[in-house]
Design a protein around this motif. Sequence first.
Motif, PDB file in Angstrom:
ATOM      1  N   PRO A 364      19.917 112.807  43.151  1.00  0.00           N
ATOM      2  CA  PRO A 364      19.365 113.705  42.131  1.00  0.00           C
ATOM      3  C   PRO A 364      19.047 113.034  40.803  1.00  0.00           C
ATOM      4  CG  PRO A 364      21.731 113.909  42.154  1.00  0.00           C
ATOM      5  CD  PRO A 364      21.392 112.880  43.204  1.00  0.00           C
ATOM      6  N   VAL A 365      19.091 111.717  40.723  1.00  0.00           N
ATOM      7  CA  VAL A 365      18.781 111.044  39.458  1.00  0.00           C
ATOM      8  C   VAL A 365      17.722 109.965  39.669  1.00  0.00           C
ATOM      9  CG1 VAL A 365      21.098 111.459  38.523  1.00  0.00           C
ATOM     10  CG2 VAL A 365      20.601 109.290  39.658  1.00  0.00           C
ATOM     11  N   ALA A 366      16.962 109.743  38.615  1.00  0.00           N
ATOM     12  CA  ALA A 366      16.045 108.603  38.549  1.00  0.00           C
ATOM     13  C   ALA A 366      16.617 107.617  37.553  1.00  0.00           C
ATOM     14  CB  ALA A 366      14.656 109.065  38.114  1.00  0.00           C
ATOM     15  N   TYR A 367      16.439 106.340  37.819  1.00  0.00           N
ATOM     16  CA  TYR A 367      17.092 105.340  36.979  1.00  0.00           C
ATOM     17  C   TYR A 367      16.213 104.100  36.839  1.00  0.00           C
ATOM     18  CZ  TYR A 367      17.957 102.773  41.293  1.00  0.00           C
ATOM     19  OH  TYR A 367      17.776 102.082  42.472  1.00  0.00           O
ATOM     20  N   ALA A 368      16.528 103.338  35.806  1.00  0.00           N
ATOM     21  CA  ALA A 368      15.994 101.982  35.656  1.00  0.00           C
ATOM     22  C   ALA A 368      17.070 101.140  34.994  1.00  0.00           C
ATOM     23  CB  ALA A 368      14.727 101.979  34.811  1.00  0.00           C
ATOM     24  N   VAL A 369      17.400 100.023  35.595  1.00  0.00           N
ATOM     25  CA  VAL A 369      18.361  99.073  35.032  1.00  0.00           C
ATOM     26  C   VAL A 369      17.698  97.701  35.037  1.00  0.00           C
ATOM     27  CG1 VAL A 369      20.644  98.026  35.215  1.00  0.00           C
ATOM     28  CG2 VAL A 369      20.318 100.416  35.885  1.00  0.00           C
ATOM     29  N   LEU A 370      17.568  97.123  33.862  1.00  0.00           N
ATOM     30  CA  LEU A 370      16.935  95.813  33.704  1.00  0.00           C
ATOM     31  C   LEU A 370      17.930  94.865  33.050  1.00  0.00           C
ATOM     32  CD1 LEU A 370      13.590  97.059  32.049  1.00  0.00           C
ATOM     33  CD2 LEU A 370      14.146  96.964  34.493  1.00  0.00           C
ATOM     34  N   ALA A 371      17.978  93.636  33.520  1.00  0.00           N
ATOM     35  CA  ALA A 371      18.852  92.630  32.920  1.00  0.00           C
ATOM     36  C   ALA A 371      18.096  91.316  32.840  1.00  0.00           C
ATOM     37  CB  ALA A 371      20.129  92.455  33.739  1.00  0.00           C
ATOM     38  N   SER A 372      18.160  90.692  31.683  1.00  0.00           N
ATOM     39  CA  SER A 372      17.454  89.429  31.464  1.00  0.00           C
ATOM     40  C   SER A 372      18.339  88.486  30.669  1.00  0.00           C
ATOM     41  CB  SER A 372      16.143  89.672  30.700  1.00  0.00           C
ATOM     42  OG  SER A 372      15.484  88.451  30.425  1.00  0.00           O
ATOM     43  N   GLY A 373      18.442  87.242  31.146  1.00  0.00           N
ATOM     44  CA  GLY A 373      19.264  86.252  30.471  1.00  0.00           C
ATOM     45  C   GLY A 373      18.691  84.866  30.656  1.00  0.00           C
ATOM     46  N   PRO A 374      19.387  83.851  30.178  1.00  0.00           N
ATOM     47  CA  PRO A 374      18.888  82.483  30.308  1.00  0.00           C
ATOM     48  C   PRO A 374      18.924  82.022  31.757  1.00  0.00           C
ATOM     49  CG  PRO A 374      21.118  82.489  29.420  1.00  0.00           C
ATOM     50  CD  PRO A 374      20.674  83.924  29.455  1.00  0.00           C
ATOM     51  N   PRO A 375      18.151  81.007  32.094  1.00  0.00           N
ATOM     52  CA  PRO A 375      18.211  80.463  33.460  1.00  0.00           C
ATOM     53  C   PRO A 375      19.642  80.099  33.845  1.00  0.00           C
ATOM     54  CG  PRO A 375      16.367  79.516  32.266  1.00  0.00           C
ATOM     55  CD  PRO A 375      17.160  80.302  31.261  1.00  0.00           C
ATOM     56  N   GLY A 376      19.997  80.429  35.062  1.00  0.00           N
ATOM     57  CA  GLY A 376      21.332  80.135  35.542  1.00  0.00           C
ATOM     58  C   GLY A 376      22.348  81.238  35.302  1.00  0.00           C
ATOM     59  N   SER A 377      21.912  82.353  34.682  1.00  0.00           N
ATOM     60  CA  SER A 377      22.848  83.439  34.372  1.00  0.00           C
ATOM     61  C   SER A 377      22.858  84.524  35.437  1.00  0.00           C
ATOM     62  CB  SER A 377      22.482  84.066  33.018  1.00  0.00           C
ATOM     63  OG  SER A 377      21.177  84.635  33.059  1.00  0.00           O
ATOM     64  N   ASP A 378      22.286  84.243  36.592  1.00  0.00           N
ATOM     65  CA  ASP A 378      22.054  85.286  37.586  1.00  0.00           C
ATOM     66  C   ASP A 378      23.329  85.998  38.042  1.00  0.00           C
ATOM     67  OD1 ASP A 378      19.057  84.789  38.171  1.00  0.00           O
ATOM     68  OD2 ASP A 378      19.966  82.811  38.342  1.00  0.00           O
ATOM     69  N   HIS A 379      24.422  85.252  38.223  1.00  0.00           N
ATOM     70  CA  HIS A 379      25.648  85.890  38.695  1.00  0.00           C
ATOM     71  C   HIS A 379      26.108  86.964  37.723  1.00  0.00           C
ATOM     72  CE1 HIS A 379      29.518  86.305  40.739  1.00  0.00           C
ATOM     73  NE2 HIS A 379      30.093  86.249  39.543  1.00  0.00           N
ATOM     74  N   GLY A 380      26.107  86.645  36.433  1.00  0.00           N
ATOM     75  CA  GLY A 380      26.518  87.622  35.435  1.00  0.00           C
ATOM     76  C   GLY A 380      25.562  88.794  35.336  1.00  0.00           C
ATOM     77  N   LEU A 381      24.274  88.526  35.513  1.00  0.00           N
ATOM     78  CA  LEU A 381      23.290  89.612  35.471  1.00  0.00           C
ATOM     79  C   LEU A 381      23.488  90.569  36.643  1.00  0.00           C
ATOM     80  CD1 LEU A 381      20.034  87.627  34.535  1.00  0.00           C
ATOM     81  CD2 LEU A 381      21.587  88.861  32.991  1.00  0.00           C
ATOM     82  N   VAL A 382      23.711  90.013  37.843  1.00  0.00           N
ATOM     83  CA  VAL A 382      23.949  90.858  39.011  1.00  0.00           C
ATOM     84  C   VAL A 382      25.187  91.719  38.798  1.00  0.00           C
ATOM     85  CG1 VAL A 382      24.612  90.840  41.447  1.00  0.00           C
ATOM     86  CG2 VAL A 382      22.784  89.344  40.641  1.00  0.00           C
ATOM     87  N   ARG A 383      26.236  91.124  38.269  1.00  0.00           N
ATOM     88  CA  ARG A 383      27.471  91.879  38.023  1.00  0.00           C
ATOM     89  C   ARG A 383      27.218  93.026  37.062  1.00  0.00           C
ATOM     90  NH1 ARG A 383      33.090  89.358  35.495  1.00  0.00           N
ATOM     91  NH2 ARG A 383      34.070  91.352  35.007  1.00  0.00           N
TER      92      ARG A 383
END
Length: 408
Positions: A364-383
């Motif tokens: 029942p909800v619509a959402y948008a979640v965006l995360a952007s960081g420096p190269p190599g920060s993918d693990h923290g962004l996924v978390r």
Amino acid sequence: MTPRDHPVRTPVPSWEEAAEVLRTAASAVEAADGADLTMAAAARGDSTALAAALERIAAACPGTLAVSVRAITTLPPSGSPPSPGRTAPTFTTPAHTDLSAAASDHTDPFVTGSAHAGLSPAGSAHTGSTAVGAARTGPSLASSAQAELSVSGRVHAEVSGMGPGSRVDAGLSALAWCEDVELPLASVGKVLLLAEVAMGIDGGVLDPDEPVSLHDDDYCGGSGLLPGLSARTWTVGDLALLTASVSDNTATNALLRRIGLDRVNATAAALGLTRTRLLDRIREPRGPEHPPAFALGTAGELAGLAALLSGPEGWQVLMRGWMLANTDHGLVPAFMGHDPEGGRLANKTGTDDGVRADVGILGPVAYAVLASGPPGSDHGLVRAVRQAGALITAASRTLPWPAAPERG
């Protein structure tokens, strides 16, 4: 894909049941990631605590996190009478307007070389020229949808205790962070292309069975299946499904070549997305001579677009069907329970070095979640995205979920 029957809502859970859902989800996040989200107060309806939990997630993110959530009302199928007291607008989408004239004098500053702030915070000057809007297109989708996509506008579930001013509404409003900040979208930007294709098909100006031959420069690395398949000709409908389901970069480039980048952006602007646009085709790798990203946008505008896709019009049903086929459920819906019919989650994700993004409809909800960081920060962004997704999933379960749709 055969359009699915419109969902039927199930009864609203009691507040005690909803509170228990939130507490359970908070415990799962804490156990998985060691984050002290202190969600007990939020589970009792304290929107301040919910906002504080989201702030903690954002503070731990190794970059910028943007979150926007909308409660949606599933509209009745065409021809069904509206229920009394409906507050959400009913979308009556006219035949798709030819936006060629608007697109002809639409320019993007990244293409022309004009200065652009890129990742500008909310309220900063924005020099992009995508807002061609309704004034140039005449009677169009903007007349029925632009207000719906307002960053400040929200669609509320029409159930007792769930409307504006309710505890649930306050909770969803608390799930907002940096809604107006422009961030790179990676493949989430493909939803703009899919919207234009769906509208073109629904309006009769684009044939889903039209064959499109792949050119050598359409082929691109990264996500997708087409580079490993032998066929060189696919239909418009095939390419759209591949773009939505496996984020096929080659399919995206072929569709963009067929449709045109300016036309996609003109349609997005007519829908009210004035800061969310495509900058270029997909390139792997992307060099310094190219635009800096495939797409930029805001969580607020994208959540509004996702909410719009819950409607009953032909293009909305078609695009929702494509997104239901998406195979990547590892970001926002990572804590979602098993969906046996595969009909309660329609989303599109984006992944790049330093970018994780997810936009869609979760029950029942619509959402948008965006995360952007420096190269190599993918693990923290996924978390960070998954933690925000756990809050969204928990909040969604405080609203009446649609029944699993029947398959055609």
